[in-house]
Scaffold this active site. Structure first.
Site, PDB file in Angstrom:
ATOM      1  N   HIS A   1       0.821  -1.349  -0.141  1.00 21.83           N
ATOM      2  CA  HIS A   1       0.043  -0.031  -0.019  1.00 21.83           C
ATOM      3  C   HIS A   1       0.926   1.156  -0.077  1.00 21.83           C
ATOM      4  CE1 HIS A   1      -3.345  -2.688   0.724  1.00 21.83           C
ATOM      5  NE2 HIS A   1      -4.064  -1.919   0.056  1.00 21.83           N
TER       6      HIS A   1
ATOM      7  N   CYS B   1      -9.829  -3.201 -10.124  1.00 25.08           N
ATOM      8  CA  CYS B   1      -9.401  -2.016  -9.535  1.00 25.08           C
ATOM      9  C   CYS B   1      -7.715  -2.185  -9.000  1.00 25.08           C
ATOM     10  CB  CYS B   1     -10.416  -1.514  -8.519  1.00 25.08           C
ATOM     11  SG  CYS B   1     -10.623  -2.778  -7.054  1.00 25.08           S
TER      12      CYS B   1
HETATM   13  C1  PEP Z   1      -6.417  -5.156  -4.775  1.00 22.97           C
HETATM   14  O1  PEP Z   1      -6.272  -5.924  -3.892  1.00 22.97           O
HETATM   15  O2  PEP Z   1      -6.358  -5.088  -6.014  1.00 22.97           O
HETATM   16  C2  PEP Z   1      -7.191  -3.904  -4.306  1.00 22.97           C
HETATM   17  C3  PEP Z   1      -7.812  -3.064  -5.341  1.00 22.97           C
HETATM   18  O3  PEP Z   1      -7.325  -3.498  -2.966  1.00 22.97           O
HETATM   19  P1  PEP Z   1      -5.886  -3.108  -2.040  1.00 22.97           P
HETATM   20  O4  PEP Z   1      -4.775  -2.834  -3.150  1.00 22.97           O
HETATM   21  O5  PEP Z   1      -6.534  -2.055  -1.383  1.00 22.97           O
HETATM   22  O6  PEP Z   1      -5.886  -4.281  -1.220  1.00 22.97           O
END
Ligand code: PEP
Ligand code: MG
Length: 594
Positions: free
Chosen positions: A199, A512
């Site tokens: 993240h 996403c």
């Molecule tokens: C993912 O896991 O691809 C996602 C979009 O959520 P995050 O990156 O916040 O875990």
């Protein structure tokens, strides 16, 4: 005095956020706080001691408060950790030493305390006994709280004191710290640990700062104020560059600026393939400051709002009212497009001070996301109420993260039903038909996508997690980076399965995760029939241009062929070769997308 000549050297890490940054190294030590060394006068000694005593008692009160909250919410056993924290504050040796040293060294309370704290933690860490080693984390934790009381609520203030162009060099930067760097003088991040979809990398992209993570020993090899070049495209960090290297990178920066300028014309281009298939490109959103970029790059909505960032860098949980106002503001800001609000996704690599999670061996496999919300229904209900209330304004959809199968979806939906009922009884307006979606990011969810599709309104594939859980590769672990393969046949098959299940059930499906913003892989997603792509706003122009240069029918054929290959590397190689043939203008002289 002989002046030490600094020679150029290069470190290689994981390219995490694109661009080139040039600046002066600022080493952020492991305790995260930037503590300026501040001398004081004799007359200030008593003031500093009093400030220190006040910080200690504020910390004690704060920990007591958290302990009571946890006892009420989770139980006394889980709250025991805070007794250990309180004991640290009763340690007369530590407290007296700080006071003595303020007097003898004539330094501010925070600089003396942080030095002594570091020493203590170092001593604890050297002791072989596992229990005592563990205690070093308690001391660090409490120390951080005391420093926060001494230095202010967040570290933003400290970053503001920095001058010049700064590149942060740290062992690790937590996602919650990364967001506090928004809009500051920080030009780039360099860390010892972390992977491409950690993240912190995602936040670096949102902040628009180049980042290279997972350099393993950058903090040992780089010194404060070293000149640094970060090449976030290639994962290269150059320390103390020669004049020639510097000139080369300054010219590269100019080329990038030119290239970005050339993308400006994509803003008003229709979002469609060469043969006219519509593509919906939406934005991922973490913090308020991103809205101008969302608008600038003409995102057709927010496909993923990571709400957990709203819970970070504060001591308490946001109230329903605060959340409602924040969600409403975003919904109204993005209207007539929609915002997909993701319910709280904490745990894994994201933590907040108001919810103390138990220390787990493998946090990504532990109490994370929807699991945590189901364990903490009151926190969940508060968020659901806020989202539902916001749904009365603008175009709001909601989705749950990390759903493992229909059982969890039903559990979450039954809480949602209860919340809706209460709102109805109280006459509080909300959208009765607010779409509710499921993130497909656990292999078991992809495998049961046909079942899930019957009980929700849309899917959003979170490839960052889907890849880590499918391939058993920690997304934040730089040592595993070579195994983190988005093009792995298992990942592609799960995505294909999810898209087919969604379409069979007549619901839409989006991606996403970071995969959506990789042009080579985005072509496969397009070919598999994906309905929309969600990504950091600044990635939209590149993807829009790349997808506009390909025929949907060609993308379908490429996806078919890619899905017959056996390894992620084969898929990548095949796609680059084929795209170079089909769309020669897609890649520039460096083999990069242009
Ligand atoms: C993912 O896991 O691809 C996602 C979009 O959520 P995050 O990156 O916040 O875990
Ligand atoms: Mg995820």
């Amino acid at each position: 005095m002989v002046k030490k000549i600094k020679t150029e050297f290069v470190l290689k890490g994981i390219p995490a956020a694109p661009g080139i940054a040039i600046g002066s190294a600022f080493l952020m030590d492991q305790q995260d706080f930037i503590v300026p060394e501040r001398a004081i006068t004799e007359g200030e000694v008593l003031v500093e001691i009093a400030r220190f005593e006040e910080a200690v008692s504020d910390t004690r009160r704060e920990i007591q408060g958290i302990k009571e909250k946890i006892t009420a919410q989770v139980g006394a056993i889980d709250a025991q950790i805070f007794d250990a924290h309180l004991l640290v504050l009763e340690d007369c040796m530590l407290i007296d030493e700080v006071k003595k040293r303020i007097k003898s060294d004539k330094c501010s309370a925070e600089s003396v305390f942080s030095k002594i704290l570091k020493h203590y933690v170092g001593v604890f860490k050297k002791i072989e006994d596992a229990y005592i080693k563990e205690r070093s984390a308690d001391v660090e934790d409490v120390g951080r709280r005391v420093l926060k009381h001494l230095m202010g609520e967040t570290r933003i203030h400290d970053f503001e004191q920095l001058s010049g162009e700064i590149v942060i060099v740290a062992h690790d930067i937590s996602p919650s710290d990364a967001v506090t760097m928004y809009n500051k003088r920080i030009r780039g991040f360099v860390t010892d640990i972390g992977g491409r979809t950690a993240h912190t990398a995602i936040i670096a992209k949102s902040l628009g700062v180049p980042a290279v993570l997972g350099l393993k020993d950058a903090t040992l090899r780089i010194s404060n104020q070293d000149n640094i070049i970060i090449d976030g495209r290639k994962g290269v960090v150059i320390i103390n560059p020669t004049e020639a290297t510097l000139a080369l990178y300054i010219s590269e920066q100019a080329k990038i600026a030119l290239y970005e300028g050339s993308l400006a014309n994509t803003q008003d281009m229709p979002s469609e393939t060469k043969d006219g298939r519509r593509i919906v490109l939406t934005a991922n959103f973490e913090m308020d400051g991103e809205m101008p970029a969302v608008k600038k790059y003409r995102a057709e909505g927010i496909g993923l709002y990571r709400t957990e960032f709203f819970y970070m860098n504060r001591l308490d949980l946001p109230t329903e009212e605060e959340q409602y106002r924040a969600y409403r503001k975003i919904a109204e800001g993005i209207a007539p497009h929609s915002v997909v609000i993701r319910t709280l996704d904490l745990g894994g690599d994201k933590f907040i001070s108001s919810i103390q999670l138990p220390r787990e061996m493998v946090p990504f496999l532990g109490s994370r996301a929807i699991r945590l919300c189901l364990e903490e229904p009151e926190i969940f209900r508060t968020q659901l109420r806020a989202i539902l209330r916001a749904s009365a304004h603008g175009n709001v959809a909601m989705m749950y993260p990390m759903i493992a199968g229909p059982g969890e979806l039903r559990a979450a939906n039954s809480i949602l039903l209860g919340v809706k009922q209460r709102l109805r009884e109280k006459g509080i307006p909300f959208n009765e038909n607010m779409p509710v979606g499921v993130m497909i990011e656990v292999p078991s969810a992809a495998m049961t996508a046909d079942l899930l599709a019957k009980e929700c309104n849309f899917f959003s594939i979170g490839t960052n997690d889907l890849i880590q859980y499918t391939l058993a590769v920690d997304r934040a672990n730089e040592k595993m980076a070579q195994f983190y393969e988005p093009g792995h046949p298992a990942v592609l098959r799960l995505i294909r399965r999810t898209i087919s299940a969604a379409h069979d059930a007549n619901i839409k499906v989006s991606v996403c995760g970071e995969m959506a913003s990789d042009p080579t892989l985005a072509v496969i997603l397009l070919g598999l029939g994906l309905d929309s792509f969600s990504m950091s706003p600044s990635s939209i122009p590149v993807i829009k241009r790349a997808l506009s240069r390909i025929r949907f029918s060609d993308a379908q054929e490429l996806a078919r062929q890619a899905l017959r290959l056996s390894t992620g590397a084969e898929v990548e190689e095949f796609m680059v070769t084929e795209l170079t043939r089909l769309v020669p203008e897609l890649y520039n002289y460096n083999g990069e997308i242009q």
